[in-house]
Design a protein around this motif. Structure first.
Motif, short mmCIF file in Angstrom:
data_model
loop_
_atom_site.label_atom_id
_atom_site.label_comp_id
_atom_site.label_asym_id
_atom_site.label_seq_id
_atom_site.Cartn_x
_atom_site.Cartn_y
_atom_site.Cartn_z
N CYS B 35 20.15 3.51 -0.58
CA CYS B 35 21.34 4.54 0.09
C CYS B 35 21.75 3.65 1.41
O CYS B 35 20.63 2.98 2.20
CB CYS B 35 20.57 5.62 0.43
SG CYS B 35 21.46 6.57 1.81
N LEU B 36 22.89 3.50 1.79
CA LEU B 36 23.48 2.88 2.76
C LEU B 36 23.57 3.76 4.08
O LEU B 36 23.99 3.45 5.19
CB LEU B 36 24.77 2.18 2.57
CG LEU B 36 24.84 1.19 1.40
CD1 LEU B 36 26.09 1.05 0.87
CD2 LEU B 36 24.07 -0.07 1.76
N CYS B 38 25.61 6.01 4.75
CA CYS B 38 27.11 6.16 4.98
C CYS B 38 27.49 7.48 5.18
O CYS B 38 28.61 7.89 5.70
CB CYS B 38 27.80 5.38 4.02
SG CYS B 38 27.97 6.13 2.45
N GLY B 39 27.07 8.47 4.23
CA GLY B 39 27.54 9.91 4.44
C GLY B 39 28.77 10.31 3.74
O GLY B 39 29.18 11.29 3.73
N LYS B 40 29.14 9.25 2.83
CA LYS B 40 30.30 9.47 1.97
C LYS B 40 29.79 10.68 0.93
O LYS B 40 30.69 11.46 0.81
CB LYS B 40 30.66 8.35 1.13
CG LYS B 40 31.91 8.38 0.50
CD LYS B 40 32.29 6.89 -0.27
CE LYS B 40 33.52 7.06 -0.83
NZ LYS B 40 33.65 5.92 -2.05
N CYS B 41 28.62 10.83 0.53
CA CYS B 41 28.13 11.99 -0.29
C CYS B 41 28.44 13.17 0.39
O CYS B 41 29.03 14.23 -0.35
CB CYS B 41 26.79 11.73 -0.71
SG CYS B 41 25.65 11.36 0.66
N ARG B 56 23.27 13.45 2.24
CA ARG B 56 22.81 12.34 2.88
C ARG B 56 21.39 12.63 3.52
O ARG B 56 20.56 11.75 3.36
CB ARG B 56 23.57 11.87 4.02
CG ARG B 56 23.18 10.73 4.53
CD ARG B 56 23.86 10.01 6.04
NE ARG B 56 23.92 11.15 6.80
CZ ARG B 56 22.88 11.41 7.73
NH1 ARG B 56 21.71 10.65 7.71
NH2 ARG B 56 22.93 12.21 8.83
N CYS B 89 29.53 7.46 -4.58
CA CYS B 89 28.57 6.67 -3.71
C CYS B 89 28.50 5.27 -3.93
O CYS B 89 28.39 4.77 -5.18
CB CYS B 89 27.16 7.21 -4.06
SG CYS B 89 25.76 6.45 -3.64
N ILE B 93 23.98 6.51 -6.08
CA ILE B 93 22.77 7.36 -5.77
C ILE B 93 22.82 8.75 -6.74
O ILE B 93 24.11 9.16 -6.27
CB ILE B 93 22.50 7.63 -4.52
CG1 ILE B 93 22.17 6.13 -3.52
CG2 ILE B 93 21.14 8.42 -4.35
CD1 ILE B 93 20.67 5.58 -3.68
S1 SF4 Z 1 27.21 8.31 -0.48
FE1 SF4 Z 1 25.20 9.29 0.48
S2 SF4 Z 1 23.74 8.59 -0.97
FE2 SF4 Z 1 25.38 7.18 -1.41
S3 SF4 Z 1 24.73 5.66 -0.04
FE3 SF4 Z 1 26.13 6.94 1.11
S4 SF4 Z 1 24.54 8.14 2.30
FE4 SF4 Z 1 23.51 7.17 0.78
#
Ligand code: SF4
Ligand SMILES: Cc1cc2nc3c(=O)[nH]c(=O)nc-3n(C[C@H](O)[C@H](O)[C@H](O)COP(=O)(O)OP(=O)(O)OC[C@H]3O[C@@H](n4cnc5c(N)ncnc54)[C@H](O)[C@@H]3O)c2cc1C
Ligand code: SF4
Ligand code: SF4
Lengths: 342, 193
Positions: B35-36, B38-41, B56, B89, B93
């Motif tokens: 997991c990066l 990044c919060g895209k999820c 996230r 993601c 993930i």
């Molecule tokens: S999208 Fe969510 S689960 Fe995927 S890397 Fe970003 S924060 Fe982690």
């Protein structure tokens, strides 16, 4: 004009200075390396392993030293410093000083390659550097790694915490700039620690990780995903000795919760600052420096710092050994071009 | 929705457990260390606006082994398994898979769901599949509404759907229901307590 062969003076025999010397020497001009320490290699001599390829930095130093020894045009003066210099048209009359002799030489161009120093982290009372045992700056930790390498796992620290941006990105007690290489060497050091002691828990406290070179992002990810180093987002607030451990308090800013780690050892990625003598030398050769004391570059000629004065490596700004070599080679190209035109 | 007093205790991250992370790696084939952060999820989650803990943060909680919090969270029951998060993601993930795994874990450990009648729905649905090889919607809806004491819920719509031919009031069995039942026998439902 006299019959003297054109000579370049290189001040500082780290990887940047050595690279410049090799390129100028092999192009057929005379080179004089002046190095204040008893050996060539600079900071690389202190490192245990190197990013991004987990190589032994000593191999790189040995390779450069071998090339220097093979090139008859290069003369190396160890344990030597420049005491004064005077510009005379297209040359410089330079006074050198070593333990045994004082000498005067005439040179036609200068490459400053005096490298860097570590920021003094003791200004942060909250981290206890210089006050608590087992708090090291990252360069000292490379030594620790060397010492740990032969030991049994049971003798090694079980919990090691790494603090990034110590003195960097800090407008209050440090410098506003980012020291550029500490994200990478911290990942490396935490990874090496896990290799030496897979049972150890390694925590890297970070605000960001900056991995902006070829193979760099992959390198950091491999440390997290394959070596299981735990990255915690947040800048530690304080360290207090507690029952023989160092209790670290921080906030995990991704969760918004306060966190603690009881560590056996703490490694501070102190800011890269210019070598104290760089400013003096710059003045001697009329080279420009910036507000922090790094050699200032010319936008149109990035390795030139003044008339017949060039520079390479960490005396210009924090740089990894690859970049230091690029800059050494670039400075050499400028010197050779200048000598060819003279 | 969570208790803030509970949330703000100091966490000793050198004493957290990795076992949940490892379990998830094994059962969900998802390595949360990738997991990066990044919060895209969370940003794109179709139901994040009603999640008590957003995707996230769920990954972060797994990292610190906060299993109890994860089993209790409302998000387990408000994730609609739309797959948007995993699809977007950068590290693939698989959050819906993790949600599934955690839901099952909560059910087995008898951690009560935060939403009413969730377990009832779960049981009726699996029961229907076991019996008919498929979900018998009308029958199941009636059973659910009776058992959850919502007697007239859906009645009006059910009638309309029947007249439009959208709802078969009689359950139909699939041809080889034995095969489905064998599957159930192979994975017996376990529930503690
Ligand atoms: S999208 Fe969510 S689960 Fe995927 S890397 Fe970003 S924060 Fe982690
Ligand atoms: C903790 C740490 C880990 C690192 N890890 C890595 C890594 O894994 N991989 C990587 O690529 N890079 C790494 N680096 C960066 C690497 O050390 C530098 O890129 C490299 O040392 C820069 O070389 P340089 O020649 O510019 O400077 P230096 O290595 O500092 O060399 C400067 C030389 O000049 C000499 N000198 C200074 N002043 C004078 C003077 N007045 N007169 C004469 N001589 C003088 C010094 O004695 C020294 O020999 C790391 C740095 C640190 C701090
Ligand atoms: S390179 Fe990384 S650790 Fe160093 S100052 Fe920049 S962000 Fe901080
Ligand atoms: S699968 Fe669940 S967590 Fe993922 S986007 Fe859909 S509702 Fe959100």
């Amino acid at each position: 004009m006299n019959n003297r062969k054109k000579t370049a003076l290189i001040i500082g025999g780290g990887v940047a200075g050595m690279e410049a010397a090799i390129k100028i020497g092999n192009a057929g001009y005379q080179v004089l390396i002046v190095e204040k320490e008893p050996q060539l290699g600079g900071a690389l001599n202190k490192l245990y392993s190197s990013f991004p390829r987990w190589e032994n930095p000593q191999d790189l130093v040995d390779d450069k030293v071998k090339k220097i020894e093979k090139c008859s045009a290069i003369k190396t003066m160890l344990n030597t410093v420049v005491t004064s210099a005077e510009r005379k048209e297209k040359t410089f009359i330079v006074n050198l000083d070593s333990a045994s002799v004082s000498e005067q030489v005439e040179v036609d161009a200068v490459v400053l390659a005096t490298g860097f120093e570590m920021f003094d982290a003791s200004v942060y009372g909250e981290y206890g550097y210089g006050a608590f045992e087992n708090v090291y700056n990252s360069l000292e930790f490379e030594d620790q790694l060397k010492a740990m390498a032969g030991k049994d796992k049971s003798e090694l620290p079980q919990v090691v915490a790494f603090f990034k941006c110590v003195g960097s990105r800090d407008r209050s007690k440090g410098f506003p700039y980012c020291s550029k290489i500490c994200c990478m060497y911290t990942a490396k050091q935490a990874g090496v620690m896990k290799d030496l002691n897979p049972d150890a828990k390694c925590f890297v406290f970070y605000m960001d990780y900056r991995a902006t070179g070829k193979e760099y992002e992959e390198f950091v990810r491999s440390v997290i995903e394959e070596k299981h180093v735990r990255y915690v987002r947040g800048r530690p607030a304080k360290v207090l000795p507690e029952n023989g451990k160092l209790m670290i308090r921080a906030e995990d800013t991704l969760m918004g919760v306060p966190v603690e780690v009881a560590a056996d050892m703490i490694v501070l990625a102190s800011a890269i600052v210019p070598n104290a003598k760089t400013g003096e030398l710059a003045e001697m050769f009329a080279a420009k420096t910036d507000q922090y004391g790094f050699i200032e570059y010319d936008s149109k000629n990035p390795v030139q710092a003044g008339e017949r004065v060039f520079f390479a490596g960490a005396c210009g700004f924090a740089v990894e050994s690859l970049g230091a070599q690029h800059q050494g080679a670039a400075a050499a190209a400028d010197v050779v071009a200048l000598f060819n035109q003279d | 929705m969570h208790n803030t007093a509970d949330f703000y205790h100091v966490l000793r991250i050198d004493q957290t457990s990795n076992s949940l992370r490892e379990e998830i790696k094994e059962h969900c084939h998802t390595d949360i260390e990738m997991c990066l952060e990044c919060g895209k999820c969370s940003g794109g989650c179709s139901n994040a606006h009603i999640f008590d803990i957003t995707p996230r943060k769920i990954i972060q909680l797994i990292k610190i082994g906060e299993e109890a919090k994860l089993l209790k969270m409302d998000a387990l029951w408000s994730c609609v398994a739309c797959q948007l998060c995993v699809d977007r993601c950068p590290s693939s993930i698989n959050i819906p898979k993790i949600m599934d795994y955690m839901r099952e874990k909560a059910y087995k450990q008898c951690v009560p769901a935060t939403r009413p009648n969730v377990e009832l729905f779960h049981e009726l649905m699996l029961g229907s599949i076991k019996q008919y090889g498929r979900v018998a919607e009308a029958l199941m809806t009636v059973q659910f509404n009776i058992k959850s004491k919502q007697y007239t819920k859906d009645a009006e719509m059910g009638i309309k759907m029947f007249f439009k031919g959208k709802l078969n009031p009689l359950p139909s069995r699939i041809k080889n229901v034995q095969q489905v039942r064998r599957m159930f026998r192979n994975i017996p439902a376990q529930r503690e307590g």
